[in-house]
Each structure stands twice: as C-alpha cells, then as structure tokens.
Design a protein around this motif. Sequence first.
Motif, PDB file in Angstrom:
ATOM      1  N   LEU A  44      52.423 100.949  72.261  1.00  0.00           N
ATOM      2  CA  LEU A  44      51.186 101.910  71.939  1.00  0.00           C
ATOM      3  C   LEU A  44      49.896 101.281  72.473  1.00  0.00           C
ATOM      4  CD1 LEU A  44      51.618 102.871  68.238  1.00  0.00           C
ATOM      5  CD2 LEU A  44      52.074 104.251  70.386  1.00  0.00           C
ATOM      6  N   GLN A  45      49.928  99.874  72.832  1.00  0.00           N
ATOM      7  CA  GLN A  45      48.580  99.369  73.196  1.00  0.00           C
ATOM      8  C   GLN A  45      48.667  99.464  74.635  1.00  0.00           C
ATOM      9  OE1 GLN A  45      46.885  95.557  71.930  1.00  0.00           O
ATOM     10  NE2 GLN A  45      47.633  94.723  73.650  1.00  0.00           N
ATOM     11  N   THR A  46      49.866  99.439  75.405  1.00  0.00           N
ATOM     12  CA  THR A  46      50.201  99.560  76.691  1.00  0.00           C
ATOM     13  C   THR A  46      49.756 100.911  77.094  1.00  0.00           C
ATOM     14  OG1 THR A  46      51.638  97.766  77.014  1.00  0.00           O
ATOM     15  CG2 THR A  46      51.745  99.794  78.677  1.00  0.00           C
ATOM     16  N   TRP A  47      50.357 101.942  76.324  1.00  0.00           N
ATOM     17  CA  TRP A  47      50.099 103.475  76.594  1.00  0.00           C
ATOM     18  C   TRP A  47      48.588 103.676  76.567  1.00  0.00           C
ATOM     19  CZ3 TRP A  47      52.217 107.655  72.672  1.00  0.00           C
ATOM     20  CH2 TRP A  47      51.897 108.915  73.447  1.00  0.00           C
ATOM     21  N   GLY A  48      47.928 103.186  75.511  1.00  0.00           N
ATOM     22  CA  GLY A  48      46.538 103.573  75.569  1.00  0.00           C
ATOM     23  C   GLY A  48      45.756 103.077  76.547  1.00  0.00           C
ATOM     24  N   THR A  49      46.101 101.804  77.067  1.00  0.00           N
ATOM     25  CA  THR A  49      45.483 101.015  78.228  1.00  0.00           C
ATOM     26  C   THR A  49      45.585 101.814  79.410  1.00  0.00           C
ATOM     27  OG1 THR A  49      45.627  99.086  76.976  1.00  0.00           O
ATOM     28  CG2 THR A  49      45.270  98.993  79.603  1.00  0.00           C
ATOM     29  N   LEU A  50      46.805 102.446  79.646  1.00  0.00           N
ATOM     30  CA  LEU A  50      46.893 103.008  81.018  1.00  0.00           C
ATOM     31  C   LEU A  50      46.384 104.312  80.856  1.00  0.00           C
ATOM     32  CD1 LEU A  50      50.740 101.936  81.794  1.00  0.00           C
ATOM     33  CD2 LEU A  50      48.785 101.085  82.666  1.00  0.00           C
ATOM     34  N   VAL A  51      46.441 105.199  79.815  1.00  0.00           N
ATOM     35  CA  VAL A  51      45.767 106.481  79.734  1.00  0.00           C
ATOM     36  C   VAL A  51      44.216 106.095  79.824  1.00  0.00           C
ATOM     37  CG1 VAL A  51      44.974 108.332  78.228  1.00  0.00           C
ATOM     38  CG2 VAL A  51      47.450 107.667  78.287  1.00  0.00           C
ATOM     39  N   ALA A  52      43.624 105.228  79.396  1.00  0.00           N
ATOM     40  CA  ALA A  52      42.209 104.853  79.507  1.00  0.00           C
ATOM     41  C   ALA A  52      41.719 104.747  81.026  1.00  0.00           C
ATOM     42  CB  ALA A  52      41.777 103.712  78.707  1.00  0.00           C
TER      43      ALA A  52
ATOM     44  N   TRP B  36      50.823 103.517  88.203  1.00  0.00           N
ATOM     45  CA  TRP B  36      50.302 102.257  87.960  1.00  0.00           C
ATOM     46  C   TRP B  36      51.684 101.534  87.915  1.00  0.00           C
ATOM     47  CZ3 TRP B  36      46.002 102.609  89.024  1.00  0.00           C
ATOM     48  CH2 TRP B  36      45.043 103.512  88.792  1.00  0.00           C
ATOM     49  N   GLU B  37      51.944 100.840  88.859  1.00  0.00           N
ATOM     50  CA  GLU B  37      53.159 100.158  89.422  1.00  0.00           C
ATOM     51  C   GLU B  37      53.296  98.857  88.742  1.00  0.00           C
ATOM     52  OE1 GLU B  37      55.666 100.742  92.733  1.00  0.00           O
ATOM     53  OE2 GLU B  37      53.871 101.517  93.574  1.00  0.00           O
ATOM     54  N   ASP B  38      52.267  98.352  87.936  1.00  0.00           N
ATOM     55  CA  ASP B  38      52.469  97.192  87.182  1.00  0.00           C
ATOM     56  C   ASP B  38      53.437  97.434  85.855  1.00  0.00           C
ATOM     57  OD1 ASP B  38      50.245  98.652  86.827  1.00  0.00           O
ATOM     58  OD2 ASP B  38      49.549  97.084  85.555  1.00  0.00           O
TER      59      ASP B  38
END
Length: 458
Positions: free
Chosen positions: A131-139, A283-285
């Motif tokens: 969830l943290q990764t998801w929120g960061t990438l959407v932001a 976002w290829e990271d």
Amino acid sequence: MTVTPGTQTTCSVKNPYAAAAPTDPAQPDPEELMSRDQIESLQFERLKWTLHYAYENVAAYRELYDEAGVHPGDFKDLDDLKIFPYTDKEFLRKAYPFKGFATPMSEIRRIHASSGTTGQPTVVAYTENDLQTWGTLVARCFRFSGIKPGDKVHNAYGYGLFTGGLGAHYGAERLGCAVIPMSGGQTEKQVQLIRDFEPQAILSTPTYLLTIADGFRHLGVDPKKTSLRTAVLGAEPWTEEMRREIETTFGTLSACDIYGLSEVMGPGVAGESGEAKDGSHIWEDHFRPEIIDPFDDSIMGMGQPGELVFTALTKEALPIIRYRTHDLTRLLPGTERPGHRRMGKITGRSDDMIILRGVNLFPTQVEELALQQPELSPHFALEITRPNRMDEMKVRIERREEFTIDQAEEAAKKLQHDIKSKIGSSCRIEVLDPDVLPRSVGKIRRIYDYRNRPKGNE
C-alpha cells in the motif's frame, strides 16, 4: 511440495524494496531521476528477489516453473527473464480466491477484485508495504502530470472492489492534496460539487469527464468556466483526438494519462508528464515491461507494437511475473525521465479486437476518425451483427447540438468513407440526437457484439 495458501516456506525475508514515503511530495523521488544503467541494475536485484520469493511462497509459480523446467537460480542477467513462462488472468483465476497470495492473511491489509464480467474474478491483495508503494507511485504520477500539494482533487473514479477509486484517493493524499471522494455516477451532484468546492484537479475516465461536461451544459454552465486545471484520466484507452476534445471543452484544462491494472498494482504503474504529454513513463524501479507479439509470443524491439507484459519487482502479497495485460502499445525511450521507458497510447486490447470480414479493428480507430468531423460527438457505439452469414457493423453516433441532423448526416458519409479507406471495413452509420446513448460512469462500453445471439433475440 504443497503449501497452504497464504503461508511462507523458505523465503522468510520480507521485501527490502518497498517505496519510502516522499520527504518532500513536491519534488521528484530519487528513483525517478536514475539513469537507464542505474534502473537496470536495480531491476536485476529486484527481479532476482521476486523470482525466488514467488517460487518459494506461491505453489502456482513453483508448479508453473517446475513444469517448464526453469528455476529462479537460472536468472543470471535481465535477458534471462524471457526463459520464464508468461502468466495471465487464467493463471490468477485458478488461484481464486487466495491461493496466489505469498503472505499470511494476517499481513494482508486490503483485498480488491476485478468485476468478473467475463469470467471468474481475479483477486488482488496488498500488504502494508504494498500500500505504501502504491500510494507513493500514484502520488508520483499526479505530481508528474501537474497536480500540486495543497490542490483540491475531485475523485470521480469508482470506489469499491475496483482499484481506481481508492488507489487514486490514497495517492492524492500522499501527495498532500485535499481529496473529494465523489466516486462515479450522480453526474448532477458531480457538477454541483465542482462548482461549489472549486477543485483544481479531477480524476476520472476520459469518457466520464465528457459526461460531466454535458452535465454543466445542461445547467447552462460553460465547462470552460470551472476551476479545473488538471485532469488525470485512465481506466480506458483514449486517443490524442479525445485529449484535444477534452481540453477544448474545458478551455484551460490540461489532460494527462495514467496507466495501471489491478493485477499489476492498480493505477500508478505509469504516468504522463503534464509538460511533454508524450506518453506515460513506466516506473521501472518497480515494474519491468516487455512487448510481445500477441500471436506468437515473441519479444518485440523498441518502438515495435505488440502486447504489453509486466513483471512487478517489489510486490509482497501477490507476486506478478510476466503478466500478459492484453493491452496493445509499444515501448519508447524515456524523455522527461530518461531512465524510465515510455509506453505509447493504448490502441486497444488483443481480447477486444473486432475481426470484421478478416479486418482487425479497434474502437479507438473509429474514435480517432469520428473526432475529425466537427459535426459528430465523441459519444458512439459499435454494433456487430451477422444477419445473413456475413458480419456487419453499424456505428451509432450522436451529432453535436450545434449542428442539424442534415449536417451530421453529411459528416457521417465522410466518416463512413474514412472507415472504409483508412481501416478497411465497410459499415453503416446511424446518426443519433444528443443524449441518446448511455453515458459512462466508469469504463465505457463501445462494442455490442450480437453475432452469437440465440435465434429469436434479433
């Protein structure tokens, strides 16, 4: 060896690669600015972890790889990813509901699912790190497209099992925005809140944003007079002609694409620069894309069109490796973020392609041609029938209010000619009055295929 769903075996080390919350949401994440060599080095380490993690914690992956005669230890460089089998919706459906999870249920924090309209739903899950990764990438996507911390964001993506609403919601909050969680539908209410709350940004499907514009007009309000300045649009394919239509309709609005799918993460897998508007950077990271030929599964080169395949590099709850999306596009070099490749506009889906008398056709091709006729609106549907053993297509399209039916009929003749000469398909055009076709509140339905209806239902 069999494993109880949701339990781990030998790979007890948790994911060391979850995205950290940004220290300054207004600034790019460090990974955004990596060079191509840095990105590929990161991908190799994360892929190595992902392959071992999936093999050791998900029985379906272990069985798939054992049957194919491959092992995560065979992965020695990035090119070796091609020796591992593809996965698809059927792979996930066989694991329904929770057999594809790699973590115990005690570590799951959210579960989403597809609509299941074409079969068994696919179920996806997220740990706290996911969830943290998801929120960061959407932001990251929203900031890249021009939304700023402190903006009010009107979220018209659907909430619920669909990942769009909540994925966009938490990403906007992570960016530091005030989110208006409107969800889809209730168009009059959408219009009222946009007028009253004066948001700077809106999130929706492109076709539903046009429905909202119609809602303004029905109230006698010019959509150009709204507070909206940025739109981040996704969940359905749309063309450059649709972008121009939306931006012209709303005046100073800037419309950008966002890409994602539930199985890979949800929205936020790729986002478009509000300055360049030249396709979404992946976002290829966190994701490794490939393009393959949808017919023989061979890997295509840079710039060649084909089917998009994704491997998620950092997921904990639901590992995804070489997942066939069925979305048709091509990979291009990065521009605004040179280390991350771009994807071209989605031209359609390999499983939504219409084959009409031997000609391959996608609704986006009709959209592109229809919007070149000023008399015709973006609201259309394709009806496919087989009345006399031969396939026939009818394009039902609304005229714009400011044009007469005679003017629209003349434009329809031009559209019919363009479809025949540029796509290669004969069709009939039925011009409709405004507001006849159903309006989208989520993903638009363009194709109505009646070729296999039981007799008596014609």
